[in-house]
Structure formats: structure tokens, C-alpha cells
Design an enzyme around this catalytic site. Sequence first.
Site, mmCIF file in Angstrom:
data_model
loop_
_atom_site.group_PDB
_atom_site.id
_atom_site.type_symbol
_atom_site.label_atom_id
_atom_site.label_comp_id
_atom_site.label_asym_id
_atom_site.label_seq_id
_atom_site.Cartn_x
_atom_site.Cartn_y
_atom_site.Cartn_z
ATOM 1 N N CYS A 11 -2.980 -8.532 5.511
ATOM 2 C CA CYS A 11 -2.704 -7.739 6.262
ATOM 3 C C CYS A 11 -3.306 -7.041 6.956
ATOM 4 C CB CYS A 11 -1.852 -6.485 5.399
ATOM 5 S SG CYS A 11 -1.155 -6.182 3.927
ATOM 6 N N HIS A 46 -0.446 -0.873 7.788
ATOM 7 C CA HIS A 46 -0.800 -0.079 6.971
ATOM 8 C C HIS A 46 -2.257 0.809 6.823
ATOM 9 C CE1 HIS A 46 -4.209 -1.996 4.002
ATOM 10 N NE2 HIS A 46 -2.982 -3.360 4.266
#
Length: 418
Positions: free
Chosen positions: A365, A347
Amino acid sequence: MVSGSVRKHGLAVAGICVLLLAGTACSDTKADGGNGSGGQSTPSTSQSNSPGASTTPGDSTTPSESPAASIAVVPAKGASSVQPDKPVTVTTTAGKLSEVTLKDDDGDKVAGSFNTEKTQWTSTDHLKPGASYTVSGSAEGSDGGSVPISSTFKTLKATKSLKASVVPLNGETVGVALPIQIYWNNPVKDRAAVEKRLKVTTSVPVTGTWHWVNSKQVNYRPMNYWPAGTKVAVNIDTQGVNAGNNTWGTSSRKIAFSIGKSVVSNVSVKKHTMTVTINGKLARTIPITAGKDGFTTRSGVKVIMEKFTTKRMDAATIGIKPGDPNYYNISDVKWAQRVTSSGEFIHGAPWSAGSQGSANVSHGCVGMSLADAQWFFNQTLRGDPVTVTGTTRHMEPGNGWTDWNTTWAAYKKGSALS
């Protein structure tokens, strides 16, 4: 001692009996038969050697001496608790079948085929459990006369039904690494029987195999990634299949989907970069940040599962409570793409811009600039692969779509038909 007159009388009676017997053996098969039918014979009780067969009356109990067709239907007329996976047959021992139709109580036809001589019709589809069926049609005798076909029966009721939910969706265009996934509503005991009813066809030659994850899930993947642009059709022909434990398939379904362009990405945690290759050519190298100590990003082949233009990310979902220094709750994470069930995403991360390309500071992440994240988001499809290297923490089986972390040899062994 018998007198001559008596002996002559006895011989005369015996001669009459012989003549009567001879007359019976040579009688016309279209005669009344003593039942007042005016030339129509009574139904035969032995017109077929097929067990459980029902019959349609012909002109004689001896088909070889009659030009009319003699019909046998299996299962027998009025039968109940018929197994849905057993074929229905209609057979004539004289003449040939003209037409045969098999329908359930909803009016749905069951497919079938004739043999070369058209003396037998056999259903090719499995039946529905707990349904009523009607057999109709006609046969033609060698004399040109038509004999109607009519029979009814019921299939057994299933204790449990077997239905499928499928990934991908019908009509979806997906990435080159997406495994076909079938989720059953009830456990499958006879995996081989069910797998035999699953078929994958492709627009170009592809070598692939089914792999049972557990009794309620079976996946399919190719030996290598799907070729870009491939058209794929999946036939889940499980209506009437016996899955074991009196669990029967109650329906079948078909889906078709397409493979998009090839987008293959590789994340190097040590180099803090992600390379994106599109249709075999390097398209972009992106500076990234990955998981810090205690939140190490998993290495392995991951597959994009979900895509969100905006996603709330709350650390409470991974067990970090408010008040913990590592707690976060960000309502508007941009261009988020899920790659594990446990919560790893790729992201946009503007808050870590100073570390992207040089340090790993995330909670697991893969973060990048908003511009790179948006560009990457626009290139990918659900099912595109992202391979992560450079850590000692590895993907756990089932933590996302992890099929590509198993060797081809081991994956094939997961088939019930291997």
C-alpha cells in the site's frame, strides 16, 4: 342440321349470359353482395401484399375503387413467437392513418412514427420477449369514414434474459478516470448487436469507445480523461436485443452521472512522494512509503474504486497467515482508498511515520500521515486516477479498473464495431 328456330333460341340465351356478366363487372361495390349484410361487405382475404399481415375489413377488396381505408398489420393477428427485434408496421393502401397505439400486457406503450403521407406507422422500440401486444387505432378513408384498427400478437419467450448492472450509479459524481462498466447477467454471443444498442452522450464533445473485457463485461472510456464538470448520460437500450443463443434483452435502462473536479495524483516509489494536481495546478506534495521487497507496489495507472473512513486490514486476505512475521490485522486503518482488487490501498499509516518520504516499508500500500491521508481523502472521488512509477512490477489487466493501462489504439480494437 340445326333448325332456324333452335339457332335463334341459342343466340338469345347467349345474349342474356353476356348481359349478366357485364352487369357483374359493373356492380356497385356497396351492394349487399348476396350475404344479407345490408350494404356491408365481407372481410377481405387479400387486402395486403404484406406477408403475415392481419387486416381490418374495408368496403371493398379493391382499395383503388373504394374511398374507405384498407389496413394491414404486421405481424399478423394472433401471431405467436414474434421476434422482439422486428418492427411492427401498420399500413393503409387507401386514405391515411389517424392514430396507432401499440401496448404490451403491462400497459407500456411502444414508441413509433408515421411516414410523411401517414400511410404507414412503424415501431421504433424493440419489444419485450414473452409478452402479449395489442395494436389499436383508426384510419380515415378518402370519404372521411373511420376504420378501426385492432390486432394482437405475442413475442417469443427467451431461454435466457439479458440484464445490466452498471458502474457508476445513477446520479453519482465521479472522478475523471472512471470507466463506464456494464456487467451482464448472462454471456453475450452477438457483441455487435448489443453494442449497437449502447449510447453515451456528453455535455461537451468527448471521443470515447466501448471495449469488451469478456462476454459478460463491456466498458467505455474516453481517449483522454473526462473533462471536469462533464455531464454524461448512458442509454442501455437492450430490451428486445438478440444477444445470441436465444438470450434476449428483457429491459432497458438509462443512467446519468457527472464528472467532478480534476484530481490527478502521481506516486514516485523511488522518490517516496505523491504529488496531487487539482484542476491542473499542483495542490500538494506528500511524503509516502510504498511496498518493501517482496511486496512491491505495482506501477501503472490505478483508479480509486472504494473509499473508507475506517477499514480493517487483515493480511490473511492476501494469503499471509497468523504467525508469519509479515502478518498484520489492523482494525482501524484511517482514510483508506482502494486502488486494486488484490488489496492495494492509499491510507493513513502513523506506524510508518519515520519512513515516509525516505523508505519503502509497507506490504504494497501507499502510506502517509493521518493529516495528509485525510486531506487527500477529502479531495478525491471514486474514479480519480493515481499513477504509480518506479517499480518493475506492473498492473495486471483486470486487477482493478485498469482501462488506462491499455493504449488508445488497442482499446478501440476491443469494440465489436471497430
